[in-house]
Enzyme design. Structure first.
Site, PDB file in Angstrom:
ATOM      1  N   GLY A 105       2.904   4.139   0.423  1.00 47.20           N
ATOM      2  CA  GLY A 105       3.079   2.493   0.782  1.00 47.20           C
ATOM      3  C   GLY A 105       3.316   1.533  -0.419  1.00 47.20           C
ATOM      4  O   GLY A 105       2.889   2.254  -1.690  1.00 47.20           O
ATOM      5  N   PHE A 149      -1.111  -2.696  -2.747  1.00 45.66           N
ATOM      6  CA  PHE A 149      -2.248  -3.431  -1.788  1.00 45.66           C
ATOM      7  C   PHE A 149      -2.256  -3.079  -0.478  1.00 45.66           C
ATOM      8  O   PHE A 149      -2.561  -3.796   0.426  1.00 45.66           O
ATOM      9  CB  PHE A 149      -1.988  -5.078  -1.816  1.00 45.66           C
ATOM     10  CG  PHE A 149      -1.570  -5.575  -3.238  1.00 45.66           C
ATOM     11  CD1 PHE A 149      -2.859  -5.725  -4.241  1.00 45.66           C
ATOM     12  CD2 PHE A 149      -0.549  -5.981  -3.649  1.00 45.66           C
ATOM     13  CE1 PHE A 149      -2.836  -6.244  -5.517  1.00 45.66           C
ATOM     14  CE2 PHE A 149      -0.374  -6.447  -5.209  1.00 45.66           C
ATOM     15  CZ  PHE A 149      -1.426  -6.574  -5.852  1.00 45.66           C
ATOM     16  N   LYS A 207      -3.761   2.574  -0.092  1.00 47.41           N
ATOM     17  CA  LYS A 207      -3.218   3.920  -0.068  1.00 47.41           C
ATOM     18  C   LYS A 207      -4.734   4.702  -0.371  1.00 47.41           C
ATOM     19  O   LYS A 207      -4.972   5.769   0.177  1.00 47.41           O
ATOM     20  CB  LYS A 207      -2.434   4.176  -0.984  1.00 47.41           C
ATOM     21  CG  LYS A 207      -0.966   3.703  -0.587  1.00 47.41           C
ATOM     22  CD  LYS A 207       0.042   4.009  -1.733  1.00 47.41           C
ATOM     23  CE  LYS A 207      -0.257   3.476  -3.042  1.00 47.41           C
ATOM     24  NZ  LYS A 207      -0.098   2.056  -3.060  1.00 47.41           N
ATOM     25  N   SER A 208      -5.346   4.226  -1.620  1.00 43.82           N
ATOM     26  CA  SER A 208      -6.320   5.219  -1.919  1.00 43.82           C
ATOM     27  C   SER A 208      -7.634   5.264  -1.155  1.00 43.82           C
ATOM     28  O   SER A 208      -8.478   5.988  -1.193  1.00 43.82           O
ATOM     29  CB  SER A 208      -6.900   4.790  -3.419  1.00 43.82           C
ATOM     30  OG  SER A 208      -7.034   3.592  -3.553  1.00 43.82           O
ATOM     31  N   ASP A 241      -3.857  11.055  -8.281  1.00 45.99           N
ATOM     32  CA  ASP A 241      -3.882   9.334  -8.076  1.00 45.99           C
ATOM     33  C   ASP A 241      -2.519   9.021  -8.485  1.00 45.99           C
ATOM     34  O   ASP A 241      -2.293   9.516  -9.792  1.00 45.99           O
ATOM     35  CB  ASP A 241      -5.011   8.655  -8.664  1.00 45.99           C
ATOM     36  CG  ASP A 241      -5.184   7.337  -7.879  1.00 45.99           C
ATOM     37  OD1 ASP A 241      -4.418   7.056  -6.812  1.00 45.99           O
ATOM     38  OD2 ASP A 241      -5.830   6.511  -8.521  1.00 45.99           O
ATOM     39  N   GLU A 242      -1.737   8.373  -7.998  1.00 45.56           N
ATOM     40  CA  GLU A 242      -0.585   7.403  -8.610  1.00 45.56           C
ATOM     41  C   GLU A 242       0.491   8.729  -8.889  1.00 45.56           C
ATOM     42  O   GLU A 242       0.872   8.654 -10.150  1.00 45.56           O
ATOM     43  CB  GLU A 242      -0.873   6.567  -9.789  1.00 45.56           C
ATOM     44  CG  GLU A 242      -1.847   5.409  -9.405  1.00 45.56           C
ATOM     45  CD  GLU A 242      -1.320   4.046  -8.771  1.00 45.56           C
ATOM     46  OE1 GLU A 242      -0.268   4.375  -8.604  1.00 45.56           O
ATOM     47  OE2 GLU A 242      -2.001   3.145  -8.892  1.00 45.56           O
ATOM     48  N   CYS A 301       4.146 -14.651   4.563  1.00 43.50           N
ATOM     49  CA  CYS A 301       4.373 -14.976   6.186  1.00 43.50           C
ATOM     50  C   CYS A 301       3.355 -14.040   6.997  1.00 43.50           C
ATOM     51  O   CYS A 301       3.039 -14.432   8.046  1.00 43.50           O
ATOM     52  CB  CYS A 301       5.768 -14.599   6.524  1.00 43.50           C
ATOM     53  SG  CYS A 301       5.899 -12.771   6.638  1.00 43.50           S
ATOM     54  N   CYS A 348       6.908  -8.810   2.675  1.00 41.08           N
ATOM     55  CA  CYS A 348       7.929  -8.174   3.665  1.00 41.08           C
ATOM     56  C   CYS A 348       9.337  -8.372   3.087  1.00 41.08           C
ATOM     57  O   CYS A 348       9.543  -8.956   2.099  1.00 41.08           O
ATOM     58  CB  CYS A 348       7.885  -8.749   4.948  1.00 41.08           C
ATOM     59  SG  CYS A 348       8.457 -10.316   4.953  1.00 41.08           S
ATOM     60  N   CYS A 383      10.824 -11.790   2.458  1.00 35.22           N
ATOM     61  CA  CYS A 383      10.286 -12.632   1.711  1.00 35.22           C
ATOM     62  C   CYS A 383      10.208 -12.088   0.142  1.00 35.22           C
ATOM     63  O   CYS A 383       9.637 -12.970  -0.738  1.00 35.22           O
ATOM     64  CB  CYS A 383       8.695 -13.176   2.038  1.00 35.22           C
ATOM     65  SG  CYS A 383       8.322 -13.596   3.521  1.00 35.22           S
TER      66      CYS A 383
END
Ligand SMILES: [Zn+2]
Ligand SMILES: [Zn+2]
Length: 305
Positions: free
Chosen positions: A110, A113, A116-117, A186-187, A245, A284, A287
């Site tokens: 994703g 922010f 995910k973790s 991770d990452e 938004c 999104c 935006c």
């Protein structure tokens, strides 16, 4: 709505541009496609298409090997030019000649922010509760290989994480502790060669859990995460919340100071720029601001209902 069957058979990148034009004009695209070819490689442009998807459904078949009947078959082999569905264990037995039960790959993907973790850490906690000790690795180019940090779990407990700079350093860590069965990375977008190595680990029976960003700030595939989406047995695809938004956000907006003002970074900005809330926001598509983004040749007028 546009429905496209067998989308991975299209060999030209035009299919990616077309799907992007359709979705960016407000249309819904529902597509089906083969994840992997018979050599275990991502099928044509499915990685780029999966990286832009808002929802991913991994369909499984029944393994056709012998009497297996496994319901989670997501690999194919070719017999007399016919595709046959195989579970991972029988696929790797056939292709790599391994004789262990294959491991499973879970991806947590994703935008920034999207927490995910959170799901990834929950998996680490569950493994610990079951008495296992997963190997947790993170990229750290600054620290010497082998140095340890800790990740904070939700239970206020800590778990050691090993800093590595290349993915194959995991091999030394496995040699040191042969009891390890679960590897949590991770990452994953930062590791070159992670696709090939993950496939090797799965064939040797290791379970692999990877967090990663499928897209860069300028909507390009990020490292090998899109390819790993084709290899995964399970994908947890999270959205964030758009700061502008409040709608679900699938993109990472990069911000940077331009002549003293914080502005959206241009499309041609450098690929890799680590940062947190000071440099990125979840947004999104409506935006998202990407000044200088080349126009899609199939650009369609916005759908108005
Ligand atoms: Zn099977
Ligand atoms: Zn928005």
């Amino acid at each position: 709505m546009v429905v496209i069957g067998g989308i991975s058979h299209y060999q030209s990148t035009n299919i990616v541009d077309l799907v992007n034009a359709l979705t960016e004009s407000g249309r819904i695209v529902v597509a089906s496609g083969l994840n992997l070819d018979v050599h275990g490689q991502p099928y044509n442009h499915l990685p780029e298409l999966m990286a832009r998807a808002n929802q991913v459904i991994l369909a499984k078949a029944v393994c056709s090997y012998g009497n297996c009947h496994d319901l989670e078959a997501n690999r194919s082999i070719s017999i007399n030019d016919q595709f046959r569905a195989h579970c991972s264990t029988h696929y790797y037995r056939n292709v790599f000649g391994t004789d262990t039960e294959a491991g499973t790959l879970t991806l947590y993907v994703g935008p920034m922010f999207a927490d995910k973790s959170t799901d990834w850490k929950t998996k680490i906690e569950k493994l610990q509760k079951a008495g296992f000790s997963p190997l947790v690795v993170k990229l750290d180019q600054d620290k010497r290989y082998g140095s340890e940090t800790e990740i904070c779990l939700h239970t206020d407990e800590r778990h050691p994480a090993v800093n590595i700079s290349t993915i194959r350093e995991i091999e030394d860590l496995l040699r040191k502790d042969p009891k390890i069965k679960d590897i949590c990375i991770d990452e994953g977008q930062f590791f070159q060669g992670i696709y090939e190595y993950t496939q090797e680990l799965l064939s040797r029976g290791y379970n692999v859990d990877i967090t990663g960003l499928p897209l860069t700030f300028n909507l390009s595939p990020f490292g090998e995460i899109p390819s790993l989406m084709c290899l995964a047995d399970r994908i947890i695809l999270n959205t964030a919340i758009c700061v502008s938004c409040g709608h679900p956000a699938s993109y990472s907006q990069r911000l940077k100071p331009i002549q003293g003002t914080i502005m959206p970074a241009p499309h041609g900005d450098v690929d890799f720029l680590p940062g947190g809330a000071e440099s990125y926001q979840a947004r999104c598509f409506d935006c998202l601001e990407l000044p200088g983004r080349p126009e899609n040749k199939y650009k369609l007028d916005r759908l108005v209902l």
